[in-house]
Design a protein around this motif. Structure first.
Motif, short mmCIF file in Angstrom:
data_model
loop_
_atom_site.label_atom_id
_atom_site.label_comp_id
_atom_site.label_asym_id
_atom_site.label_seq_id
_atom_site.Cartn_x
_atom_site.Cartn_y
_atom_site.Cartn_z
N ARG A 25 14.99 -9.60 15.27
CA ARG A 25 14.98 -10.47 16.44
C ARG A 25 15.24 -11.93 16.07
NH1 ARG A 25 10.55 -7.13 17.67
NH2 ARG A 25 9.10 -8.84 17.29
N LEU A 26 14.82 -12.34 14.88
CA LEU A 26 15.12 -13.71 14.44
C LEU A 26 16.62 -13.89 14.25
CD1 LEU A 26 12.19 -14.45 11.98
CD2 LEU A 26 12.71 -15.68 14.11
N GLY A 27 17.31 -12.82 13.85
CA GLY A 27 18.77 -12.84 13.80
C GLY A 27 19.40 -13.60 12.65
N ASP A 28 18.65 -13.96 11.64
CA ASP A 28 19.21 -14.68 10.50
C ASP A 28 19.79 -13.66 9.51
OD1 ASP A 28 19.72 -16.10 8.14
OD2 ASP A 28 17.99 -17.41 8.42
N PRO A 29 21.11 -13.69 9.28
CA PRO A 29 21.75 -12.72 8.39
C PRO A 29 21.20 -12.74 6.95
CG PRO A 29 23.41 -13.90 9.64
CD PRO A 29 22.08 -14.57 9.92
N ALA A 30 20.46 -13.77 6.59
CA ALA A 30 19.85 -13.80 5.26
C ALA A 30 18.86 -12.66 5.08
CB ALA A 30 19.14 -15.14 5.03
N ALA A 31 18.40 -12.06 6.17
CA ALA A 31 17.44 -10.96 6.10
C ALA A 31 18.12 -9.60 5.88
CB ALA A 31 16.61 -10.90 7.39
N VAL A 32 19.42 -9.53 6.06
CA VAL A 32 20.11 -8.24 5.98
C VAL A 32 19.88 -7.53 4.63
CG1 VAL A 32 22.40 -7.14 5.95
CG2 VAL A 32 21.79 -8.74 7.78
N PRO A 33 20.02 -8.20 3.48
CA PRO A 33 19.84 -7.47 2.22
C PRO A 33 18.47 -6.80 2.07
CG PRO A 33 20.91 -9.56 1.80
CD PRO A 33 20.47 -9.57 3.25
N VAL A 34 17.39 -7.47 2.47
CA VAL A 34 16.07 -6.87 2.32
C VAL A 34 15.88 -5.73 3.32
CG1 VAL A 34 14.72 -8.41 3.82
CG2 VAL A 34 13.65 -7.36 1.84
N ILE A 35 16.49 -5.82 4.48
CA ILE A 35 16.40 -4.73 5.45
C ILE A 35 17.20 -3.53 4.96
CG2 ILE A 35 16.83 -4.01 7.82
CD1 ILE A 35 16.38 -6.94 8.67
N VAL A 36 18.37 -3.77 4.37
CA VAL A 36 19.17 -2.68 3.79
C VAL A 36 18.37 -1.98 2.70
CG1 VAL A 36 21.24 -2.13 2.43
CG2 VAL A 36 21.39 -3.71 4.37
N GLU A 37 17.73 -2.75 1.84
CA GLU A 37 16.91 -2.17 0.77
C GLU A 37 15.74 -1.39 1.35
OE1 GLU A 37 15.79 -0.77 -2.73
OE2 GLU A 37 17.65 -1.84 -2.34
N THR A 38 15.19 -1.86 2.44
CA THR A 38 14.10 -1.14 3.10
C THR A 38 14.57 0.21 3.62
OG1 THR A 38 13.00 -3.21 3.68
CG2 THR A 38 12.37 -1.26 4.95
N VAL A 39 15.77 0.25 4.22
CA VAL A 39 16.32 1.53 4.67
C VAL A 39 16.45 2.48 3.50
CG1 VAL A 39 18.37 2.70 5.60
CG2 VAL A 39 17.60 0.57 6.63
N ALA A 40 17.07 2.02 2.42
CA ALA A 40 17.29 2.87 1.25
C ALA A 40 15.97 3.38 0.66
CB ALA A 40 18.09 2.12 0.19
N THR A 41 15.01 2.50 0.53
CA THR A 41 13.71 2.88 -0.04
C THR A 41 12.97 3.83 0.89
OG1 THR A 41 13.58 0.76 -1.18
CG2 THR A 41 11.53 1.99 -0.95
N ALA A 42 13.00 3.56 2.19
CA ALA A 42 12.32 4.43 3.15
C ALA A 42 12.93 5.83 3.14
CB ALA A 42 12.39 3.82 4.55
N VAL A 43 14.24 5.92 3.06
CA VAL A 43 14.89 7.24 3.01
C VAL A 43 14.52 7.96 1.72
CG1 VAL A 43 17.14 8.40 2.81
CG2 VAL A 43 16.77 6.65 4.58
N ARG A 44 14.53 7.23 0.62
CA ARG A 44 14.18 7.83 -0.68
C ARG A 44 12.76 8.40 -0.66
NH1 ARG A 44 15.84 3.90 -3.43
NH2 ARG A 44 13.93 2.72 -3.72
N HIS A 45 11.85 7.75 0.06
CA HIS A 45 10.45 8.20 0.13
C HIS A 45 10.16 9.01 1.40
CE1 HIS A 45 9.16 6.13 -3.45
NE2 HIS A 45 9.76 5.04 -3.03
N GLU A 46 11.22 9.35 2.12
CA GLU A 46 11.12 10.15 3.35
C GLU A 46 10.18 9.52 4.38
OE1 GLU A 46 10.32 14.22 2.27
OE2 GLU A 46 12.21 14.38 1.17
N GLN A 47 10.27 8.22 4.50
CA GLN A 47 9.52 7.47 5.50
C GLN A 47 10.47 7.24 6.68
OE1 GLN A 47 6.41 7.00 5.31
NE2 GLN A 47 5.98 7.29 3.14
N TRP A 48 10.66 8.30 7.49
CA TRP A 48 11.70 8.30 8.51
C TRP A 48 11.45 7.28 9.61
CZ3 TRP A 48 15.05 10.15 5.67
CH2 TRP A 48 14.83 11.27 4.88
N HIS A 49 10.21 7.09 10.00
CA HIS A 49 9.91 6.12 11.05
C HIS A 49 10.28 4.70 10.58
CE1 HIS A 49 8.01 4.56 14.63
NE2 HIS A 49 7.38 3.67 13.88
N THR A 50 9.93 4.39 9.34
CA THR A 50 10.25 3.08 8.78
C THR A 50 11.76 2.91 8.65
OG1 THR A 50 8.16 2.99 7.59
CG2 THR A 50 9.92 1.58 6.76
#
Length: 134
Positions: free
Chosen positions: A55-80
């Motif tokens: 919601r803040l919309g600052d593209p500087a956050a994209v890399p950490v959100i991408v890493e969160t997707v990858a980590t969540a999938v790796r740990h089968e945290q589907w909701h996250t």
């Protein structure tokens, strides 16, 4: 927000402080990067962090959100993973760096992940237009 004292309250209003995004995004990104997604029940604030960053919309956050997707999938945290994908979707083309992580998820059987991956239907994201007025 830095000391953890009432951090959850700060997250609830952080997106109303868009002029301060330059100061908030690095702090929120650091908190998100430090979240332990390997636990069976990761911290509930992870979903709030990714949606607030979206919601803040600052593209500087994209890399950490991408890493969160990858980590969540790796740990089968589907909701996250789904929450992080929804946040990435709010960035539009600014999240192009996420394609390498996101594309393999398009064939997933999990409906929670497929929803944020669907193309936009022409309707705006209600979270992006949310009013900060009470």
């Amino acid at each position: 927000m830095d000391s953890d004292a009432d951090a959850w309250r700060a997250l609830q209003v952080a997106d109303c402080l868009r002029p301060a995004a330059g100061e908030l995004v690095p702090r929120l990104s650091r908190r998100l990067a430090d979240a332990d997604l390997s636990k069976q029940w990761p911290e509930s604030s992870v979903g709030t962090l990714v949606s607030t960053l979206g919601r803040l919309g600052d593209p500087a956050a994209v890399p950490v959100i991408v890493e969160t997707v990858a980590t969540a999938v790796r740990h089968e945290q589907w909701h996250t993973a789904a929450s992080a994908l929804e946040a990435l979707a709010s960035f539009g083309t600014a999240a192009a760096s996420a394609l390498e992580v996101v594309r393999p998820l398009a064939d997933t059987e999990d409906g929670r992940l497929r929803m944020p991956l669907r193309p936009p239907s022409g309707h705006s994201n209600p979270m992006r237009t949310m009013s900060c007025r009470g």
